[in-house]
Design an enzyme around this catalytic site. Structure first.
Site, PDB file in Angstrom:
ATOM      1  N   TYR A  50       0.820  -1.209   0.000  1.00  0.00           N
ATOM      2  CA  TYR A  50       0.000   0.000   0.000  1.00  0.00           C
ATOM      3  C   TYR A  50       0.853   1.259   0.000  1.00  0.00           C
ATOM      4  O   TYR A  50       0.441   2.293  -0.528  1.00  0.00           O
ATOM      5  CB  TYR A  50      -0.899   0.047   1.243  1.00  0.00           C
ATOM      6  CG  TYR A  50      -2.222  -0.647   1.105  1.00  0.00           C
ATOM      7  CD1 TYR A  50      -2.287  -2.012   0.855  1.00  0.00           C
ATOM      8  CD2 TYR A  50      -3.408   0.067   1.236  1.00  0.00           C
ATOM      9  CE1 TYR A  50      -3.502  -2.644   0.751  1.00  0.00           C
ATOM     10  CE2 TYR A  50      -4.630  -0.568   1.135  1.00  0.00           C
ATOM     11  CZ  TYR A  50      -4.673  -1.922   0.889  1.00  0.00           C
ATOM     12  OH  TYR A  50      -5.884  -2.535   0.784  1.00  0.00           O
TER      13      TYR A  50
ATOM     14  N   LYS B 292       2.915 -15.395   2.891  1.00  0.00           N
ATOM     15  CA  LYS B 292       3.102 -16.154   1.646  1.00  0.00           C
ATOM     16  C   LYS B 292       4.600 -16.443   1.573  1.00  0.00           C
ATOM     17  O   LYS B 292       5.295 -16.040   0.625  1.00  0.00           O
ATOM     18  CB  LYS B 292       2.589 -15.322   0.457  1.00  0.00           C
ATOM     19  CG  LYS B 292       2.553 -16.062  -0.862  1.00  0.00           C
ATOM     20  CD  LYS B 292       1.436 -17.083  -0.979  1.00  0.00           C
ATOM     21  CE  LYS B 292       1.559 -17.866  -2.271  1.00  0.00           C
ATOM     22  NZ  LYS B 292       0.582 -18.977  -2.375  1.00  0.00           N
TER      23      LYS B 292
ATOM     24  N   ASP C  27      -3.277 -18.160   0.904  1.00  0.00           N
ATOM     25  CA  ASP C  27      -4.291 -18.828   0.070  1.00  0.00           C
ATOM     26  C   ASP C  27      -5.010 -19.902   0.869  1.00  0.00           C
ATOM     27  O   ASP C  27      -6.237 -20.037   0.824  1.00  0.00           O
ATOM     28  CB  ASP C  27      -3.672 -19.393  -1.222  1.00  0.00           C
ATOM     29  CG  ASP C  27      -2.415 -20.204  -0.987  1.00  0.00           C
ATOM     30  OD1 ASP C  27      -1.849 -20.143   0.123  1.00  0.00           O
ATOM     31  OD2 ASP C  27      -1.987 -20.920  -1.920  1.00  0.00           O
TER      32      ASP C  27
ATOM     33  N   ASP D 146      -6.373  -6.828   4.324  1.00  0.00           N
ATOM     34  CA  ASP D 146      -7.489  -6.168   3.650  1.00  0.00           C
ATOM     35  C   ASP D 146      -8.441  -7.223   3.091  1.00  0.00           C
ATOM     36  O   ASP D 146      -9.656  -7.186   3.304  1.00  0.00           O
ATOM     37  CB  ASP D 146      -6.952  -5.281   2.517  1.00  0.00           C
ATOM     38  CG  ASP D 146      -8.073  -4.607   1.743  1.00  0.00           C
ATOM     39  OD1 ASP D 146      -8.998  -4.090   2.400  1.00  0.00           O
ATOM     40  OD2 ASP D 146      -8.026  -4.609   0.502  1.00  0.00           O
TER      41      ASP D 146
ATOM     42  N   ASP E  60     -12.290  -8.733   4.860  1.00  0.00           N
ATOM     43  CA  ASP E  60     -13.588  -8.725   4.167  1.00  0.00           C
ATOM     44  C   ASP E  60     -14.202 -10.119   4.166  1.00  0.00           C
ATOM     45  O   ASP E  60     -15.401 -10.288   4.367  1.00  0.00           O
ATOM     46  CB  ASP E  60     -13.428  -8.268   2.696  1.00  0.00           C
ATOM     47  CG  ASP E  60     -13.718  -6.779   2.525  1.00  0.00           C
ATOM     48  OD1 ASP E  60     -13.489  -6.013   3.492  1.00  0.00           O
ATOM     49  OD2 ASP E  60     -14.158  -6.376   1.431  1.00  0.00           O
TER      50      ASP E  60
HETATM   51  C1  IPM Z   1     -10.338  -0.987   4.057  1.00  0.00           C
HETATM   52  C2  IPM Z   1     -10.580  -0.434   2.669  1.00  0.00           C
HETATM   53  C3  IPM Z   1      -9.400   0.459   2.314  1.00  0.00           C
HETATM   54  C4  IPM Z   1      -8.150  -0.394   2.323  1.00  0.00           C
HETATM   55  C5  IPM Z   1      -9.553   1.176   0.959  1.00  0.00           C
HETATM   56  C6  IPM Z   1     -10.844   1.947   0.884  1.00  0.00           C
HETATM   57  C7  IPM Z   1      -8.383   2.072   0.690  1.00  0.00           C
HETATM   58  O1  IPM Z   1     -10.747  -1.454   1.751  1.00  0.00           O
HETATM   59  O2  IPM Z   1     -10.244  -0.178   5.012  1.00  0.00           O
HETATM   60  O3  IPM Z   1     -10.271  -2.205   4.191  1.00  0.00           O
HETATM   61  O4  IPM Z   1      -7.860  -1.072   1.348  1.00  0.00           O
HETATM   62  O5  IPM Z   1      -7.451  -0.364   3.330  1.00  0.00           O
HETATM   63 MG    MG Z   2     -10.867  -3.390   2.647  1.00  0.00          MG
END
Ligand code: IPM
Ligand code: MG
Length: 359
Positions: free
Chosen positions: A143, A192, A224, A248, A252
């Site tokens: 990032y 990884k 993975d 990240d 999710d």
């Molecule tokens: C998160 C989001 C952010 C990230 C984006 C919006 C930049 O996906 O906070 O998980 O990737 O960190």
């Molecule tokens: Mg995210």
């Protein structure tokens, strides 16, 4: 009254301001019930700041956050700014604020509320007992590495570099071990290491630090495989620590196990008690302004703030209990309702929770 805590409030875009308004009502109720004191200051951030100030992270907003004891953030982003150049994107502001405030650790709990099991796409028996935390490194890795374009032999090339130094790895890994100690004492370090050099340094560092935490059971999981195991045996994870991009993606995935991203809170922390608290969900522009967003993730982020930054465990518990009570009574916003026709709105949900807060 306890000393007054300064809270920097950033509603942001989309449903952000709507859910933050309910979280503030919850904080005000804890002033009444527990005698705590808060002072709120509001700042512009994200798309709205691009529109009004020409930058996603105005200097005055950053200064306001730096002077505060904690930050409460709604959400940023929306289609309006999606095709903007990088400097004029809400996401750039988000990365900037994390870096500028030194928030290297992102804590995302994913626990399944029993009464919402039916909201998940996974079978209830697979989910049984799922209660995990993803600890994501937040200010390093791909990032923040150098990024550029160049002309290669076969046309244009794009480069993103992934860099981690040993200190960056060590501080997040130590924090994850400390958190694991307060829970079921199991830590999964995700990397990884079969391919990436940064992951090999990550793993070596984890192994070295593990010597200081003999009471915590450690497993190394390739990213993975972790993505797969999260769907196969989610309940077997307790604390997962990983680098920025893996975190990240996995956070999710973990969020979706619970079936209700509208319920999940998060904390971003640095070295001290200061922290930034926000719901895991985004700005949901499709439902913004309709008064139907679920405020629970933001309200639970306040509970996290009380626990992690202020040590107000009594009020944190009261908030979590209030949320559970309201859900157990069958109240649902549209995102978690089975019968959508009975769904209630943002303000109604906020009020029910406020009214259920007691000592
Ligand atoms: C998160 C989001 C952010 C990230 C984006 C919006 C930049 O996906 O906070 O998980 O990737 O960190
Ligand atoms: Mg995210």
């Amino acid at each position: 009254m306890a000393d007054v805590k300064k809270i920097a409030v950033i509603g942001g875009d989309g449903i952000g301001p709507e859910v933050v308004a309910e979280a503030i009502k919850v904080m005000k109720k804890t002033e009444e019930v527990f005698g705590y004191g808060f002072e709120f200051e509001h700042g512009l951030f994200g798309g709205i700041a691009i529109d009004e100030k020409g930058t996603p992270l105005p200097e005055e907003t950053l200064q306001m956050c730096k002077k505060s004891d904690a930050v409460l953030l709604g959400a940023v982003g929306g289609p309006k700014w999606d095709s903007n150049p990088k400097e004029l994107r809400p996401e750039t502001g988000l990365l900037g604020i994390r870096k500028a405030l030194g928030l290297f650790s992102n804590i995302r709990p994913a626990n399944v509320f029993d009464c919402l099991k039916e909201a998940s796409t996974l079978k209830p028996e697979v989910l049984e007992g799922t209660d995990l935390i993803v600890v994501r490194e937040l200010t390093g890795g791909i990032y923040f590495g150098e990024k550029f374009r160049r002309e290669g032999e076969n046309g244009q090339e794009a480069v993103d570099t992934c860099v981690y130094n040993v200190n960056e790895i060590e501080r997040i890994v130590r924090q994850a071990f400390e958190i694991a100690r307060t829970r079921s004492k199991r830590l999964a370090s995700v990397d990884k290491a079969n391919v990436l050099e940064t992951s090999r340094l990550w793993r070596e560092t984890v192994i070295r630090i593990a010597a200081d935490y003999p009471d915590v059971e450690l497993e190394h999981v390739l990213v993975d495989n972790c993505a797969m195991q999260l769907l196969r045996r989610p309940a077997s994870f307790d604390v997962i620590v990983t680098e920025n991009m893996f975190g990240d993606i996995l956070s999710d995935e973990a969020a979706m196990l619970t079936g209700s991203i509208g319920m999940l809170s998060s904390a971003s922390l640095g070295e001290g008690a200061f922290g930034l608290y926000e719901p895991v969900h985004g700005s949901a522009p499709d439902i913004a302004g309709q008064g139907i967003a679920n405020p629970i993730a933001t309200i639970l982020s306040v509970a996290l703030m009380f626990r992690l930054t202020f040590g107000y465990h009594d009020a944190a518990e009261a908030i979590e209990r209030a949320v559970k009570e309201v859900l157990d009574a069958g109240h649902r916003t549209g995102d978690i309702a089975v019968d959508k026709s009975k769904a209630i709105g943002t303000v109604a949900m906020g009020e029910l929770i406020v009214n259920a807060i007691r000592k």
